[in-house]
Design an enzyme around this catalytic site. Structure first.
Site, PDB file in Angstrom:
ATOM      1  N   LEU A 164      28.116 -60.235 128.544  1.00 53.11           N
ATOM      2  CA  LEU A 164      28.769 -59.625 127.376  1.00 53.11           C
ATOM      3  C   LEU A 164      29.722 -60.603 126.703  1.00 53.11           C
ATOM      4  CD1 LEU A 164      31.954 -58.958 128.109  1.00 53.11           C
ATOM      5  CD2 LEU A 164      30.957 -57.077 129.353  1.00 53.11           C
ATOM      6  N   PHE A 275      25.622 -70.418 117.218  1.00 52.69           N
ATOM      7  CA  PHE A 275      26.376 -71.373 118.044  1.00 52.69           C
ATOM      8  C   PHE A 275      26.257 -72.804 117.521  1.00 52.69           C
ATOM      9  CE2 PHE A 275      28.550 -69.394 121.553  1.00 52.69           C
ATOM     10  CZ  PHE A 275      28.187 -68.087 121.301  1.00 52.69           C
ATOM     11  N   CYS A 286      35.739 -67.786 129.435  1.00 55.23           N
ATOM     12  CA  CYS A 286      34.494 -68.098 130.147  1.00 55.23           C
ATOM     13  C   CYS A 286      34.018 -69.539 130.004  1.00 55.23           C
ATOM     14  CB  CYS A 286      33.393 -67.135 129.708  1.00 55.23           C
ATOM     15  SG  CYS A 286      33.677 -65.471 130.312  1.00 55.23           S
TER      16      CYS A 286
HETATM   17  N1  LIG Z   1      35.548 -61.611 129.938  1.00 53.12           N
HETATM   18  C1  LIG Z   1      34.322 -61.960 129.637  1.00 53.12           C
HETATM   19  O1  LIG Z   1      33.950 -62.096 128.463  1.00 53.12           O
HETATM   20  C2  LIG Z   1      33.304 -62.196 130.729  1.00 53.12           C
HETATM   21  C3  LIG Z   1      31.949 -62.249 130.391  1.00 53.12           C
HETATM   22  C4  LIG Z   1      31.024 -62.475 131.398  1.00 53.12           C
HETATM   23  C5  LIG Z   1      31.444 -62.660 132.710  1.00 53.12           C
HETATM   24  N2  LIG Z   1      32.781 -62.630 132.999  1.00 53.12           N
HETATM   25  C6  LIG Z   1      33.188 -62.795 134.403  1.00 53.12           C
HETATM   26  O2  LIG Z   1      33.507 -61.509 134.922  1.00 53.12           O
HETATM   27  C7  LIG Z   1      34.606 -61.605 135.845  1.00 53.12           C
HETATM   28  C8  LIG Z   1      35.727 -60.687 135.405  1.00 53.12           C
HETATM   29  O3  LIG Z   1      36.237 -61.163 134.162  1.00 53.12           O
HETATM   30  P1  LIG Z   1      37.234 -60.310 133.256  1.00 53.12           P
HETATM   31  O4  LIG Z   1      37.387 -61.054 131.984  1.00 53.12           O
HETATM   32  O5  LIG Z   1      36.781 -58.896 133.235  1.00 53.12           O
HETATM   33  O6  LIG Z   1      38.569 -60.422 134.121  1.00 53.12           O
HETATM   34  P2  LIG Z   1      39.950 -59.609 133.878  1.00 53.12           P
HETATM   35  O7  LIG Z   1      41.020 -60.546 134.300  1.00 53.12           O
HETATM   36  O8  LIG Z   1      39.980 -59.002 132.534  1.00 53.12           O
HETATM   37  O9  LIG Z   1      39.854 -58.403 134.926  1.00 53.12           O
HETATM   38  C9  LIG Z   1      39.842 -58.591 136.311  1.00 53.12           C
HETATM   39  C10 LIG Z   1      40.475 -57.374 136.964  1.00 53.12           C
HETATM   40  O10 LIG Z   1      40.246 -57.471 138.374  1.00 53.12           O
HETATM   41  C11 LIG Z   1      41.409 -56.975 139.017  1.00 53.12           C
HETATM   42  N3  LIG Z   1      41.432 -57.476 140.417  1.00 53.12           N
HETATM   43  C12 LIG Z   1      41.626 -58.746 140.846  1.00 53.12           C
HETATM   44  N4  LIG Z   1      41.568 -58.775 142.196  1.00 53.12           N
HETATM   45  C13 LIG Z   1      41.343 -57.501 142.618  1.00 53.12           C
HETATM   46  C14 LIG Z   1      41.206 -56.901 143.897  1.00 53.12           C
HETATM   47  N5  LIG Z   1      41.271 -57.627 145.015  1.00 53.12           N
HETATM   48  N6  LIG Z   1      40.993 -55.569 143.955  1.00 53.12           N
HETATM   49  C15 LIG Z   1      40.924 -54.824 142.824  1.00 53.12           C
HETATM   50  N7  LIG Z   1      41.067 -55.338 141.586  1.00 53.12           N
HETATM   51  C16 LIG Z   1      41.272 -56.658 141.487  1.00 53.12           C
HETATM   52  C17 LIG Z   1      42.558 -57.495 138.173  1.00 53.12           C
HETATM   53  O11 LIG Z   1      43.736 -56.742 138.416  1.00 53.12           O
HETATM   54  C18 LIG Z   1      41.993 -57.290 136.758  1.00 53.12           C
HETATM   55  O12 LIG Z   1      42.322 -56.022 136.250  1.00 53.12           O
HETATM   56  C19 LIG Z   1      34.972 -63.089 135.894  1.00 53.12           C
HETATM   57  O13 LIG Z   1      34.288 -63.685 136.960  1.00 53.12           O
HETATM   58  C20 LIG Z   1      34.443 -63.616 134.579  1.00 53.12           C
HETATM   59  O14 LIG Z   1      34.115 -64.987 134.649  1.00 53.12           O
HETATM   60  C21 LIG Z   1      33.703 -62.381 132.042  1.00 53.12           C
END
Ligand SMILES: NC(=O)c1ccc[n+]([C@@H]2O[C@H](COP(=O)([O-])OP(=O)(O)OC[C@H]3O[C@@H](n4cnc5c(N)ncnc54)[C@H](O)[C@@H]3O)[C@@H](O)[C@H]2O)c1
Length: 457
Positions: A164, A275, A286
């Site tokens: 996403l 892109f 990311c």
């Molecule tokens: N943001 C993006 O656009 C995107 C897109 C694709 C993939 N990703 C990947 O997805 C993953 C999450 O990204 P995000 O942007 O949603 O992160 P984020 O920081 O927005 O959210 C992560 C959440 O996980 C919680 N968390 C951390 N450790 C925890 C634990 N032990 N128990 C319970 N909750 C816990 C944090 O409090 C936070 O609310 C990453 O690996 C990222 O690389 C992100």
């Protein structure tokens, strides 16, 4: 009739919340767990911790099928499938820091050893994790289980990378280009296909459009390849932008217009038009982290990732180019007022992780300029992160008395800035550095601004 599942999502951030909301929307029952108590309390009260278009409506509309909690244990007892969607930030060496994933995996193992389940729990890795993490998560679940009363636990680990884009995350989750699943276990893959069936077949009700008219590809592979698909996709997109920037820099020297050049090459189906936007370069939560993590993985295996290293170096150069362009007309930056228009790393999000605005602001401040920032949604967050920068809540206020403005993030309202009003408010030399090539140079010049884009006259 599609099967309904009890779904757990650990991590209520950009990925976890959107995944949870979309799973509820297609009919499943969802529990979102986060360790951040404030975040969960707010979510229970209907307050979102992030800005993401359509997410609030989606959660409100499916509220009866979504629960929010800080406790992992009940989720492991009840769920058929648990998504791990916690953050995997870069460590000091550039490699992904898996400590949050590890804590969740161990917690799942411990809880599993304390409950009776009829079927194996499917643990889905949605966080972006390096190749080999599937096995690592399995090992940690097992280790966690050994700390509990019943060391024998039944689970399957699956990789389901997320593609996403912040700013259109709900749309991307409901209408993905593809769903990628990696697993060694056929039954787990079958369950995941059932979970996603309403999305694959596009059989759920929605007012969002345009929606695909063909089935969404469901790509199944082994764990390592699924993990690699995510990194390879982001590395390719980042490299494509760096390539466009390389071409833009050459265009600037030979008097060509990069917008025309990328439009011309983008019509080739093998290249595609997206892109290829030249400008300040890529940032966000990311691309920088994933490219660095892939490079770290390559180097761990004694392979020097030459193309990725070049993509990073071109990107860093683009940031510095903003400063060079400012200096060309301002000469010294000391005592100059510079407005940064748009602070989030891209439009339609409040995410400031690795946002170009922050690194540009830091360089400007260090060279004695006074920086005033504006963003439609990320202003407050930016002010908290960078107290030296004055943040205002109206773009024209940011422009008042500014010697130069940099369009950093191409929010729709900034693309449509009233250029004449901007020129009236600004101080000499009234320089506009268009970091996204989003404004028509002729219109800016006609309004009385000095215009500098990237790779165009
Ligand atoms: N943001 C993006 O656009 C995107 C897109 C694709 C993939 N990703 C990947 O997805 C993953 C999450 O990204 P995000 O942007 O949603 O992160 P984020 O920081 O927005 O959210 C992560 C959440 O996980 C919680 N968390 C951390 N450790 C925890 C634990 N032990 N128990 C319970 N909750 C816990 C944090 O409090 C936070 O609310 C990453 O690996 C990222 O690389 C992100």
């Amino acid at each position: 009739m599609a099967e309904r599942f009890d779904v757990g999502v650990v991590g209520a951030g950009y990925v976890g919340l959107v995944t949870g909301a979309c799973m509820a929307h297609i009919g499943h029952t969802v529990t979102c767990v986060d360790k951040n108590e404030g975040r969960i309390e707010n979510l229970k009260r209907g307050k979102l911790p992030i800005y993401e278009p359509q997410l609030g409506e989606m959660i409100a509309r499916n509220r009866k099928r979504i629960r929010f909690s800080t406790e992992l244990h009940p989720l492991v007892r009840e769920a058929d499938i648990v998504f791990i969607a916690v953050d995997t930030p870069p460590g000091d060496d550039g490699a992904a820091d898996l400590s949050n994933v590890a804590a969740v995996a161990r917690g799942i193992g411990r809880s599993l050893s304390e409950v009776e389940r009829e079927r194996p729990l499917i643990v889905v890795n949605k966080s972006t994790v390096p190749v080999g993490s599937g096995d690592y998560v399995s090992m940690l679940i097992q280790e966690g289980a050994e700390e509990g009363p019943n060391g024998e636990v039944s689970y399957r680990v699956v990789s389901n990378p997320e593609f996403l884009r912040e700013g259109s995350a709900v749309y991307d989750s409901l209408f993905p280009d593809r769903i990628v699943l990696g697993a060694e276990d056929r039954e787990a893959l079958h369950t995941m296909r059932e979970l996603y069936r309403p999305i694959i077949e596009q059989s759920f009700a929605t007012e969002l459009d345009p929606r695909p008219t063909v089935a969404v590809p469901f790509v199944t592979t082994d764990l390592a390849s699924a993990e690699m698909i995510k990194y390879a996709a982001n590395a390719f997109l980042a490299t494509k932008i760096s390539f466009a920037n390389e071409i833009a820099n050459i265009c600037e020297r030979v008097g060509a217009d990069v917008k025309s050049v990328t439009a011309g090459i983008g019509l080739d189906h093998r290249i595609g038009p997206r892109f290829l936007d030249a400008g300040i370069g890529w940032g966000g939560s990311c691309f920088p982290k994933d490219v660095r993590a892939l490079m770290a993985t390559a180097r761990e295996h004694e392979y020097e990732p030459a193309i990725l290293a070049a993509a990073v170096s071109v990107n860093e150069r683009q940031r510095r180019l903003v400063i060079t362009k400012l200096q060309r007309d301002l000469h010294t930056l000391k005592g100059k007022r510079v407005a940064l228009l748009g602070l989030s790393f891209k439009p339609n999000t409040d995410d400031l992780r690795e946002a170009p605005s922050l690194s540009i602001a830091r360089i400007l401040e260090s060279r004695g300029a006074r920086v005033v920032g504006y963003d439609p949604v990320a202003g407050k967050r930016a002010a908290a992160l960078m107290p030296e920068m004055k943040v205002v809540f109206d773009p024209y206020e940011a422009l008042k008395g500014a010697n130069a403005a940099v369009l950093v993030t191409e929010w729709e309202e900034l693309r449509n800035l009233d250029l004449e009003r901007a020129a009236t408010l600004m101080a000499r030399p009234r320089l506009l550095v268009d970091g996204r090539n989003a404004i028509e140079p002729a219109a800016a010049r006609a309004a009385g601004l000095i215009y500098q884009g990237f790779g165009r006259e």
